[in-house]
Design an enzyme around this catalytic site. Structure first.
Site, short mmCIF file in Angstrom:
data_model
loop_
_atom_site.label_atom_id
_atom_site.label_comp_id
_atom_site.label_asym_id
_atom_site.label_seq_id
_atom_site.Cartn_x
_atom_site.Cartn_y
_atom_site.Cartn_z
N ALA A 112 0.81 -1.21 0.00
CA ALA A 112 0.00 0.00 0.00
C ALA A 112 0.85 1.27 0.00
CB ALA A 112 -0.95 0.00 1.19
N THR A 113 2.02 1.22 0.60
CA THR A 113 2.90 2.40 0.58
C THR A 113 3.21 2.77 -0.87
OG1 THR A 113 3.88 1.81 2.70
CG2 THR A 113 5.14 3.32 1.30
N ASN A 137 -6.00 2.84 10.33
CA ASN A 137 -5.18 1.77 10.88
C ASN A 137 -4.96 1.89 12.38
OD1 ASN A 137 -3.71 4.01 9.51
ND2 ASN A 137 -2.02 3.23 10.74
N GLN A 144 -6.69 -1.10 5.17
CA GLN A 144 -7.38 -1.70 6.33
C GLN A 144 -8.80 -2.13 6.01
OE1 GLN A 144 -6.05 -2.56 9.15
NE2 GLN A 144 -4.10 -1.49 9.00
N THR A 173 9.93 -7.16 -12.47
CA THR A 173 9.42 -8.53 -12.58
C THR A 173 8.40 -8.81 -11.49
OG1 THR A 173 11.52 -9.24 -13.51
CG2 THR A 173 10.12 -10.96 -12.56
N CYS A 219 3.28 1.98 12.94
CA CYS A 219 4.08 2.64 11.91
C CYS A 219 4.77 3.88 12.43
CB CYS A 219 3.20 3.00 10.74
SG CYS A 219 2.24 1.61 10.16
C1 LIG Z 1 -0.32 -0.99 6.50
C2 LIG Z 1 -0.86 0.24 5.88
C3 LIG Z 1 -0.17 0.90 4.85
C4 LIG Z 1 1.19 0.43 4.37
O1 LIG Z 1 1.04 -0.76 3.65
P1 LIG Z 1 2.34 -1.60 3.23
O2 LIG Z 1 1.77 -2.64 2.32
O3 LIG Z 1 2.89 -2.16 4.47
O4 LIG Z 1 3.25 -0.67 2.51
C5 LIG Z 1 -0.73 2.02 4.30
N1 LIG Z 1 -1.92 2.47 4.73
C6 LIG Z 1 -2.61 1.87 5.71
C7 LIG Z 1 -3.93 2.42 6.13
C8 LIG Z 1 -2.11 0.73 6.32
O5 LIG Z 1 -2.79 0.15 7.29
#
Ligand SMILES: *Cc1c(COP(=O)(O)O)cnc(C)c1O
Length: 402
Positions: free
Chosen positions: A75-76, A162, A190, A251, A337
């Site tokens: 997600a990052t 989160n 989330q 890849t 985080c």
């Molecule tokens: C965990 C999380 C992220 C980061 O996701 P990753 O896949 O670990 O990079 C971003 N946004 C929210 C709301 C999250 O809970």
């Protein structure tokens, strides 16, 4: 004897890989190891077939089409690609004239993976509006509409938080964005797998997913990019072999992609009963803690939060000290985080929680493996640790007064 590991109540940070997902990944980790971009032999074809099948199933679960799913590392990366990529496609970051759309609307309680790219874009000449939230952490859709102007490129609002688990009224926000002619990006890390999600019903144009939050493997995520009405344009932020329609070179981790689809399949099949089960356990945990201890406050939205999330402040305590004294339960203070920062969580600050109370908070994240016995044991351990810490705080105070 191997010491028993602590009860895992940190499922907002990450989830264990479901054994059924691991099982589904095995062929791609063993004999079907090919590169999905290899066109000239059966190794590549088999990998490609596995990716195509996974992409189709993931798209299906979101009400999307296959060509709208871009695989990323999590997600990052999806958030960075959505935000920076949209600005690049709109002509920002080019060093030339200011783009016609140079404005982003977001919310103070977003994950750092949204807030930090927004900070970066601000240094590059974009305007960023950061909206506040109410005491439960909800953003008001009318306030979102009011913040949009004719130069707004996109609105970025997370589906579920989160830290405190609050669920935003995304469909209403999507409506307002559509009316005002701007795109809506949602960080749904989330939400996907926990809540029913349909990108058309919610009028979401860009959606970030992380599969390690839903019992899939780490290192795989996806970005949904709407291709029809409206056609959302983003530009890549990483360059190379032109994979993923040119939007994300590199890849593909085929086993990760296969695991992602398997994980989402399981969530779709078990989601609503599992949500009910977790909600019940979560309410039981809160009841045990709040009936045994005075001076506890629940943060977030008690009515509409994520079923597996409980965020509690313990008056008169320090969260880190409480964590240190809390044996046998793996939870986090505030958000995992940002837990390396000594300042209280930006989410709790945005809710108006005073810093002393914010620092005295624990986040409990329940998951698929959480049992009733674990919840009862965790509650007992929390109550005991809080009583002990408070007792020590009181005796330290009275000693100081003598
Ligand atoms: C965990 C999380 C992220 C980061 O996701 P990753 O896949 O670990 O990079 C971003 N946004 C929210 C709301 C999250 O809970």
């Amino acid at each position: 004897m191997v010491p028993r590991r602590p009860i895992y109540l940190d499922h907002q940070a990450t989830t264990p890989l479901d054994p059924r997902v691991l099982e589904a990944m095995q062929p791609s980790l063993r004999e079907d190891f090919g590169n999905a971009a290899s066109r000239s032999h059966v190794y590549g074809w088999r990998a490609r077939a596995a990716v195509d099948d996974a992409r189709e199933r993931i798209a299906d679960h979101l009400g999307a089409r296959e060509n709208e799913i871009v695989f990323t590392s999590g997600a990052t990366e999806s958030n960075n690609l959505a935000l920076i990529g949209a600005v690049r496609a709109a002509g920002g970051l080019a060093g030339g004239a200011q783009p016609a759309r140079d404005h982003i609307v977001t919310v103070a309680t977003e994950h750092k993976a949204v807030l930090d790219p927004c900070d970066f874009l601000e240094t590059q000449g974009m305007r960023v509006t950061r909206l506040g939230v109410d005491g439960c952490g909800r953003v008001d859709p009318d306030e979102v509409a009011g913040a949009i102007d004719e130069r707004t490129l996109l609105v970025s609002i997370m589906w579920a938080n989160n830290e405190i688990g609050v669920i935003q009224p995304i469909a209403e926000i999507g409506d307002r964005c559509r009316q005002r002619g701007t795109w809506l990006h949602s960080d749904a890390a989330q939400a996907v797998g926990k809540l029913p999600i349909d990108v058309d019903e919610a009028n979401v144009d860009l959606l970030s997913i992380s599969f390690h939050k839903l019992y899939g493997p780490k290192g795989i995520g996806a970005l949904y990019v709407r291709s029809r009405s409206p056609h959302v344009r983003i530009a890549p932020i990483q360059f190379g072999g032109g994979h993923e329609g040119g939007l994300r070179s590199g890849t593909l981790p085929v086993a990760g992609v296969v695991g992602a689809a398997a994980a989402l399949d399981l969530c779709a099949a078990e989601g609503s009963t599992e949500a009910e089960r977790q909600r019940h356990l979560r309410d039981r945990l809160w009841h045990s803690i709040s009936s045994e201890l005075p001076g506890v406050v629940r943060n977030g939205d008690p009515e509409g939060g994520l079923p597996g999330n409980l965020h509690v402040s313990f008056e008169g305590l320090d969260g880190d000290r409480l964590l240190a004294g809390l044996e046998g339960v793996a939870v986090s203070a505030g958000s995992a985080c940002t837990s390396e920062q000594p300042t209280p969580s930006h989410v709790l600050q945005a809710l108006g929680v005073p810093p002393e109370r914010a620092r005295a908070s624990l986040r409990f994240g329940l998951g698929r493996g959480t049992t009733l016995q674990e919840i009862d044991e965790a509650a007992a351990r929390v109550v005991e640790a809080v009583r002990r810490e408070r007792g020590e705080a009181v005796s330290a105070r009275s000693a100081a007064n003598q």
